[in-house]
Design a protein around this motif. Sequence first.
Motif, PDB file in Angstrom:
ATOM      1  N   LYS A  17       0.808  -1.121  -0.146  1.00 51.80           N
ATOM      2  CA  LYS A  17       0.168  -0.054   0.048  1.00 51.80           C
ATOM      3  C   LYS A  17       1.021   1.208   0.130  1.00 51.80           C
ATOM      4  N   GLY A  18       0.151   2.314  -0.513  1.00 53.83           N
ATOM      5  CA  GLY A  18       1.101   3.374  -0.818  1.00 53.83           C
ATOM      6  C   GLY A  18       2.498   3.215  -1.720  1.00 53.83           C
ATOM      7  N   ASN A  19       3.450   3.807  -1.429  1.00 55.19           N
ATOM      8  CA  ASN A  19       4.790   3.715  -1.993  1.00 55.19           C
ATOM      9  C   ASN A  19       5.886   3.269  -0.998  1.00 55.19           C
ATOM     10  N   VAL A  20       5.915   1.960  -0.857  1.00 59.91           N
ATOM     11  CA  VAL A  20       6.688   1.508   0.406  1.00 59.91           C
ATOM     12  C   VAL A  20       8.216   1.646  -0.092  1.00 59.91           C
ATOM     13  N   ILE A  40      13.056  -6.086  -5.004  1.00 62.45           N
ATOM     14  CA  ILE A  40      11.886  -5.684  -4.413  1.00 62.45           C
ATOM     15  C   ILE A  40      10.912  -6.383  -5.572  1.00 62.45           C
ATOM     16  N   ALA A  41       9.887  -7.079  -5.074  1.00 65.93           N
ATOM     17  CA  ALA A  41       9.016  -7.770  -5.588  1.00 65.93           C
ATOM     18  C   ALA A  41       7.762  -7.996  -5.048  1.00 65.93           C
ATOM     19  N   GLN A  42       6.652  -8.098  -5.891  1.00 65.56           N
ATOM     20  CA  GLN A  42       5.377  -8.305  -5.103  1.00 65.56           C
ATOM     21  C   GLN A  42       5.198  -9.808  -5.412  1.00 65.56           C
ATOM     22  N   ILE A  43       5.156 -10.439  -4.323  1.00 63.83           N
ATOM     23  CA  ILE A  43       4.948 -12.112  -4.342  1.00 63.83           C
ATOM     24  C   ILE A  43       3.530 -12.429  -3.681  1.00 63.83           C
ATOM     25  N   GLY A  44       2.744 -12.875  -4.408  1.00 65.62           N
ATOM     26  CA  GLY A  44       1.220 -13.146  -4.232  1.00 65.62           C
ATOM     27  C   GLY A  44       1.015 -11.697  -3.874  1.00 65.62           C
ATOM     28  N   ARG A  46       1.756  -9.862  -1.301  1.00 68.31           N
ATOM     29  CA  ARG A  46       2.500  -9.145  -0.473  1.00 68.31           C
ATOM     30  C   ARG A  46       3.981  -8.484  -1.123  1.00 68.31           C
ATOM     31  N   LEU A  47       4.628  -7.336  -0.784  1.00 65.92           N
ATOM     32  CA  LEU A  47       5.606  -6.827  -1.120  1.00 65.92           C
ATOM     33  C   LEU A  47       6.753  -7.364  -0.422  1.00 65.92           C
ATOM     34  N   LEU A  74       4.503   1.903   8.019  1.00 65.05           N
ATOM     35  CA  LEU A  74       4.206   1.519   7.019  1.00 65.05           C
ATOM     36  C   LEU A  74       3.487   0.036   7.039  1.00 65.05           C
ATOM     37  N   ASP A  75       3.198  -0.577   8.417  1.00 64.80           N
ATOM     38  CA  ASP A  75       2.608  -1.783   8.163  1.00 64.80           C
ATOM     39  C   ASP A  75       3.314  -2.812   7.771  1.00 64.80           C
ATOM     40  N   LEU A  76       4.577  -2.943   8.088  1.00 65.45           N
ATOM     41  CA  LEU A  76       5.560  -3.867   7.492  1.00 65.45           C
ATOM     42  C   LEU A  76       6.197  -5.033   8.586  1.00 65.45           C
ATOM     43  N   GLN A  77       6.642  -5.976   8.237  1.00 61.45           N
ATOM     44  CA  GLN A  77       7.472  -7.002   9.064  1.00 61.45           C
ATOM     45  C   GLN A  77       8.733  -6.615   8.496  1.00 61.45           C
TER      46      GLN A  77
END
Length: 179
Positions: A17-20, A40-44, A46-47, A74-77
């Motif tokens: 979401k947004g521009n992580v 950096i890639a979108q997997i499923g 998830r980023l 940013l709601d990230l792990q």
Amino acid sequence: MPPNDNLLTISVIGKPKGNVPLELFKAIRERGGEVEDCRIAQIGDRLSANLLVSGNWSTLGRLETALPGIAEKLDLQVRYERCEARPFNPDFRPYAAEVIAPQEPNLLVNILEFFQHQDVVVMEISTQKYASTYTGAEMVSVQMVLHVPVSQHPQALRESFMDLCDDLNADGMLDPIKT
């Protein structure tokens, strides 16, 4: 990379979401760090991001202190760890391999076992499943970056790899990376 720089590896996973990526790069620059390498890639849905950041000791310390707050915002792990530079090894040559094949559960295992038996080191691997536009068949595309021992005869390795691809009902390519 200057020899006095320290390195920090950062792994991130979260919803895209947004521009992580922009937010991560800005946070790193604001603290004086520099991104040396990243994937950096979108997997499923998830980023996923892996970054190698350089900076002096205090720069990386500031970044380590800030990362939990950045992750929450940013709601990230996020996981991070100090590391060393990748060692250079002139005993290996860089190669690229690509395989296009019908989807089969043991495909990756077969390919990786082949390279292991050849003393080839797999440095990067990327796969993507897709349905063929023309037939609807389930297919997979595999791209790899390999380190091939200098002692390995290139033509013999290529022929063995093509034999493997034939056995797997796959199309393959194995070429040196020209940098």
